[in-house]
Design a protein around this motif. Sequence first.
Motif, PDB file in Angstrom:
ATOM      1  N   VAL A 100       0.845  -1.194   0.000  1.00  0.00           N
ATOM      2  CA  VAL A 100       0.000   0.000   0.000  1.00  0.00           C
ATOM      3  C   VAL A 100       0.876   1.238   0.000  1.00  0.00           C
ATOM      4  O   VAL A 100       0.658   2.184  -0.744  1.00  0.00           O
ATOM      5  CB  VAL A 100      -0.914   0.005   1.251  1.00  0.00           C
ATOM      6  N   ASP A 101       1.894   1.235   0.833  1.00  0.00           N
ATOM      7  CA  ASP A 101       2.849   2.327   0.956  1.00  0.00           C
ATOM      8  C   ASP A 101       3.996   1.804   1.795  1.00  0.00           C
ATOM      9  O   ASP A 101       3.904   0.751   2.414  1.00  0.00           O
ATOM     10  CB  ASP A 101       2.181   3.545   1.615  1.00  0.00           C
ATOM     11  N   SER A 102       5.082   2.544   1.854  1.00  0.00           N
ATOM     12  CA  SER A 102       6.203   2.100   2.693  1.00  0.00           C
ATOM     13  C   SER A 102       5.848   2.300   4.157  1.00  0.00           C
ATOM     14  O   SER A 102       5.006   3.133   4.509  1.00  0.00           O
ATOM     15  CB  SER A 102       7.459   2.904   2.351  1.00  0.00           C
ATOM     16  N   VAL A 103       6.488   1.482   5.002  1.00  0.00           N
ATOM     17  CA  VAL A 103       6.254   1.597   6.443  1.00  0.00           C
ATOM     18  C   VAL A 103       6.585   3.008   6.914  1.00  0.00           C
ATOM     19  O   VAL A 103       5.861   3.599   7.729  1.00  0.00           O
ATOM     20  CB  VAL A 103       7.119   0.559   7.202  1.00  0.00           C
ATOM     21  N   TRP A 104       7.657   3.572   6.369  1.00  0.00           N
ATOM     22  CA  TRP A 104       8.086   4.910   6.795  1.00  0.00           C
ATOM     23  C   TRP A 104       7.027   5.953   6.459  1.00  0.00           C
ATOM     24  O   TRP A 104       6.672   6.791   7.291  1.00  0.00           O
ATOM     25  CB  TRP A 104       9.419   5.255   6.150  1.00  0.00           C
ATOM     26  N   ASN A 105       6.513   5.898   5.216  1.00  0.00           N
ATOM     27  CA  ASN A 105       5.506   6.888   4.807  1.00  0.00           C
ATOM     28  C   ASN A 105       4.215   6.765   5.608  1.00  0.00           C
ATOM     29  O   ASN A 105       3.611   7.765   6.001  1.00  0.00           O
ATOM     30  CB  ASN A 105       5.200   6.753   3.309  1.00  0.00           C
ATOM     31  N   LEU A 106       3.794   5.507   5.844  1.00  0.00           N
ATOM     32  CA  LEU A 106       2.581   5.298   6.642  1.00  0.00           C
ATOM     33  C   LEU A 106       2.759   5.815   8.063  1.00  0.00           C
ATOM     34  O   LEU A 106       1.890   6.498   8.604  1.00  0.00           O
ATOM     35  CB  LEU A 106       2.238   3.805   6.684  1.00  0.00           C
ATOM     36  N   THR A 107       3.903   5.490   8.665  1.00  0.00           N
ATOM     37  CA  THR A 107       4.156   5.912  10.044  1.00  0.00           C
ATOM     38  C   THR A 107       4.284   7.425  10.133  1.00  0.00           C
ATOM     39  O   THR A 107       3.793   8.042  11.086  1.00  0.00           O
ATOM     40  CB  THR A 107       5.434   5.238  10.579  1.00  0.00           C
ATOM     41  N   ARG A 108       4.938   8.031   9.143  1.00  0.00           N
ATOM     42  CA  ARG A 108       5.125   9.481   9.159  1.00  0.00           C
ATOM     43  C   ARG A 108       3.784  10.213   9.099  1.00  0.00           C
ATOM     44  O   ARG A 108       3.601  11.228   9.754  1.00  0.00           O
ATOM     45  CB  ARG A 108       5.997   9.890   7.973  1.00  0.00           C
ATOM     46  N   ARG A 109       2.840   9.641   8.339  1.00  0.00           N
ATOM     47  CA  ARG A 109       1.558  10.333   8.192  1.00  0.00           C
ATOM     48  C   ARG A 109       0.582   9.998   9.321  1.00  0.00           C
ATOM     49  O   ARG A 109      -0.147  10.859   9.793  1.00  0.00           O
ATOM     50  CB  ARG A 109       0.916   9.964   6.846  1.00  0.00           C
ATOM     51  N   TYR A 110       0.579   8.723   9.769  1.00  0.00           N
ATOM     52  CA  TYR A 110      -0.451   8.285  10.726  1.00  0.00           C
ATOM     53  C   TYR A 110       0.132   7.871  12.078  1.00  0.00           C
ATOM     54  O   TYR A 110      -0.491   7.098  12.806  1.00  0.00           O
ATOM     55  CB  TYR A 110      -1.231   7.105  10.136  1.00  0.00           C
ATOM     56  N   TRP A 111       1.300   8.377  12.446  1.00  0.00           N
ATOM     57  CA  TRP A 111       1.962   7.985  13.686  1.00  0.00           C
ATOM     58  C   TRP A 111       1.056   8.158  14.909  1.00  0.00           C
ATOM     59  O   TRP A 111       1.172   7.430  15.899  1.00  0.00           O
ATOM     60  CB  TRP A 111       3.226   8.826  13.885  1.00  0.00           C
ATOM     61  N   PHE A 112       0.135   9.113  14.836  1.00  0.00           N
ATOM     62  CA  PHE A 112      -0.693   9.442  16.001  1.00  0.00           C
ATOM     63  C   PHE A 112      -1.622   8.293  16.399  1.00  0.00           C
ATOM     64  O   PHE A 112      -2.110   8.255  17.531  1.00  0.00           O
ATOM     65  CB  PHE A 112      -1.512  10.713  15.743  1.00  0.00           C
ATOM     66  N   HIS A 113      -1.879   7.332  15.484  1.00  0.00           N
ATOM     67  CA  HIS A 113      -2.710   6.179  15.863  1.00  0.00           C
ATOM     68  C   HIS A 113      -2.001   5.308  16.900  1.00  0.00           C
ATOM     69  O   HIS A 113      -2.656   4.670  17.730  1.00  0.00           O
ATOM     70  CB  HIS A 113      -3.065   5.346  14.628  1.00  0.00           C
ATOM     71  N   PHE A 114      -0.672   5.267  16.859  1.00  0.00           N
ATOM     72  CA  PHE A 114       0.070   4.547  17.888  1.00  0.00           C
ATOM     73  C   PHE A 114      -0.024   5.272  19.231  1.00  0.00           C
ATOM     74  O   PHE A 114      -0.053   4.639  20.286  1.00  0.00           O
ATOM     75  CB  PHE A 114       1.537   4.373  17.479  1.00  0.00           C
ATOM     76  N   VAL A 115      -0.067   6.601  19.172  1.00  0.00           N
ATOM     77  CA  VAL A 115      -0.237   7.381  20.404  1.00  0.00           C
ATOM     78  C   VAL A 115      -1.547   7.001  21.074  1.00  0.00           C
ATOM     79  O   VAL A 115      -1.621   6.788  22.294  1.00  0.00           O
ATOM     80  CB  VAL A 115      -0.202   8.902  20.103  1.00  0.00           C
ATOM     81  N   SER A 116      -2.617   6.901  20.281  1.00  0.00           N
ATOM     82  CA  SER A 116      -3.921   6.501  20.827  1.00  0.00           C
ATOM     83  C   SER A 116      -3.849   5.129  21.483  1.00  0.00           C
ATOM     84  O   SER A 116      -4.395   4.904  22.565  1.00  0.00           O
ATOM     85  CB  SER A 116      -4.967   6.467  19.707  1.00  0.00           C
ATOM     86  N   LEU A 117      -3.131   4.212  20.828  1.00  0.00           N
ATOM     87  CA  LEU A 117      -3.082   2.830  21.288  1.00  0.00           C
ATOM     88  C   LEU A 117      -2.353   2.685  22.624  1.00  0.00           C
ATOM     89  O   LEU A 117      -2.796   1.956  23.509  1.00  0.00           O
ATOM     90  CB  LEU A 117      -2.404   1.957  20.229  1.00  0.00           C
ATOM     91  N   ILE A 118      -1.244   3.384  22.777  1.00  0.00           N
ATOM     92  CA  ILE A 118      -0.435   3.212  23.993  1.00  0.00           C
ATOM     93  C   ILE A 118      -0.813   4.198  25.094  1.00  0.00           C
ATOM     94  O   ILE A 118      -0.325   4.078  26.221  1.00  0.00           O
ATOM     95  CB  ILE A 118       1.069   3.350  23.685  1.00  0.00           C
ATOM     96  N   SER A 119      -1.671   5.162  24.785  1.00  0.00           N
ATOM     97  CA  SER A 119      -1.976   6.203  25.780  1.00  0.00           C
ATOM     98  C   SER A 119      -2.621   5.636  27.042  1.00  0.00           C
ATOM     99  O   SER A 119      -2.386   6.136  28.138  1.00  0.00           O
ATOM    100  CB  SER A 119      -2.869   7.287  25.174  1.00  0.00           C
ATOM    101  N   ILE A 120      -3.423   4.563  26.881  1.00  0.00           N
ATOM    102  CA  ILE A 120      -4.075   3.971  28.067  1.00  0.00           C
ATOM    103  C   ILE A 120      -3.031   3.507  29.068  1.00  0.00           C
ATOM    104  O   ILE A 120      -3.102   3.826  30.259  1.00  0.00           O
ATOM    105  CB  ILE A 120      -4.960   2.774  27.664  1.00  0.00           C
ATOM    106  N   VAL A 121      -2.059   2.748  28.581  1.00  0.00           N
ATOM    107  CA  VAL A 121      -1.025   2.221  29.480  1.00  0.00           C
ATOM    108  C   VAL A 121      -0.199   3.364  30.067  1.00  0.00           C
ATOM    109  O   VAL A 121       0.152   3.346  31.257  1.00  0.00           O
ATOM    110  CB  VAL A 121      -0.117   1.227  28.726  1.00  0.00           C
ATOM    111  N   VAL A 122       0.091   4.377  29.258  1.00  0.00           N
ATOM    112  CA  VAL A 122       0.854   5.536  29.753  1.00  0.00           C
ATOM    113  C   VAL A 122       0.107   6.216  30.894  1.00  0.00           C
ATOM    114  O   VAL A 122       0.691   6.527  31.941  1.00  0.00           O
ATOM    115  CB  VAL A 122       1.127   6.541  28.610  1.00  0.00           C
TER     116      VAL A 122
END
Length: 680
Positions: free
Chosen positions: A361-383
């Motif tokens: 679909v796209d490179s891992v780097w490009n996907l992460t650069r654009r949508y990195w904030f979804h990981f923030v949502s995922l780990i925010s509970i534990v944080v």
Amino acid sequence: MAHMSESSTPPAAAIPAAVSEEALKKAEAYIEEEEGAANRMTGRIAGFLTLVAVIMSLFHLYAAYAIVPTQTLRPVHVGFVLFLSFLIFPVSRRFRHRIMWWDWLAALLSIAVIVYALMGGDDFSDRNTMPDPLDIVCGALLMLLVLEAMRRTAGWIMPVVTVCFILYALFGAYLPQPWTHKGYALGRLVGQMYMTLEGIFGVAVDVSSSLIILFTIFGAFLQYSNAGKFYIDFSFSAMGGKPTGAGRTVVLASFLLGGPSGSGVATTVTLGSVAWPMLAKVGYERNAAGGLLAAGGLGAIISPPVLGAAAFLIAEFLKISYLDVLLMAAIPTILFYLALFLMVEIDARKYGMGNTVFEKVDSVWNLTRRYWFHFVSLISIVVFMMMGYSPVLSVFWATIVTFLVSFLDPECSLLPYSLFRGRGSVLGQIVNSKLVKALEAGSVGVLNVAATCAGAGIIVGVVTLTGLGLKFSSIVIDYAGGSLLLTAVYTALVVWIVGLAVPVTASYIICAVITAPALIKLGVPDFAAHMFIFYYAVLSEVSPPTALSPFAASAITGGDPYKTTMQCWKYTVPAFLLPFMFVLDPSGQGLLLMGSTKALAAANWWSIAQVTLTAAAGITALAAGFQGWMFLRTTAVERTMLLVSGFALVYPGTLSDLLGFGLLVATVAMQQLRMRRVLA
């Protein structure tokens, strides 16, 4: 090396370009079997139901931040659940997509009995042992409404089981020893179930009203902000292009998707609709692909940060923090996914998969650069939990974080950008926004679990009232002759059998109160006993006749439902032998990180590493043994050695560990010698 292929890659014509609409509809039918067959309404009725669902979500978000008394929160939660259940789920499929007069009557009666309880105040709860006639009528009516709501949302089995417990409470005096008890009049039973916080409004509804619904709202916010699509695309890009890429994608995506959702069937269907064409392309036959998809979906129920609804109940039953439950689940979850990764690696050799290259679909780097904030949502509970917030506040703030970070990309925004530019009707844009859909989905998504929790409250109330838990544990220990191993085996069988009939949450609740005391009596710590029961309750998710995840996967792949179920068992059984490690020996409790943060700080890290490595070796041996393949196809002798090795490593003890490692090393050596001969 051509002889290594167990089944050839399917011809191009057999590879689906995409999953058909018919297959998706069949898969959705299995979701409906787990979550109820909902009405699809239009017009004003649809708007009204959306409004009520949104109000329900907003109320629970408010209750998470503000202080709402327990005596108010739990009945209001049950009132919302019953009201929406009767209007959203029809009395039968024949009356689907319309609301009948009896649905309105049941919904209004639900509100009436809840309002009556709330208006009664302290006097109402004080007279629970001697209720008034009107109390008995309202309480009996509420019990009937809960049974009907369970039937509509989750099928017949759970209401029938609950009725059996009610009959046991009423007519226990007529039963033979050791099951007999004095028996309770209807008034006394209703008082326990309706007028105290130990029946319908007990622990299960407490967890449902304060935690489970908040996590379903959080999951809906992630879904509507396109986080799920990002997790699949990310996994596809990270793992594609290798022989094991398709299988690895399923494993990684199931972890990322399942962590926030906690739903096995939903994760299986969401992932299967995307991954099945890819699995077929590399050579997975239909049943094996379905088994892998269902196994990945099953991981959703045991994966942090959400796990299944039962995980919140563990924290409540044990009176520990939810962060402790996450810690206890950490190593078993890693080992579960290790088992899946090993199975995928073996599949690549077993099915002779070639280097199929996928168009990413796209490179891992490009996907992460654009949508990195979804990981923030995922780990925010534990944080937030690690910062000292309660689980309720942690998921509340994580939901707020998900809402705010969604605005970082126009495609993900829960409110349209045009709203802030003064274009169009403000009210119209809000009503049609992803935010409203997410709030609605959060409430509707909890209905089947919440109704089950209310019904499970009746079961727990009966067990508390009659002392059934202690009776049952004594019977199990007597049958086992005091042996901890046999008691653990019998407990696992009981949990599994109960799980064949009822959902994971209900299975855990029932078995936590009737079977955990047997293990605890024999010296197993309470946290280890409850985690043991939790894992076997989860295993029942892939056991007929309620094997909804494999059945949904087979609908997508076009495979045979029961063959798919057996394939799923093959993928998951190695990991599900692990619970025996943490009930049979104190060292095995290291897999649970000792059960609490305080104990963890003083834990013997070498002991934890040792038991984890032993478990990993056992899983490796079992994976190869069940697959009948290691580096090459195993001979009958090698396969037997691997299975014995796996079971020996899972059973704690120095001698069994030496036997297990010895057999594993010997099998590896035998395989290597054969490999050299083949290559020569």
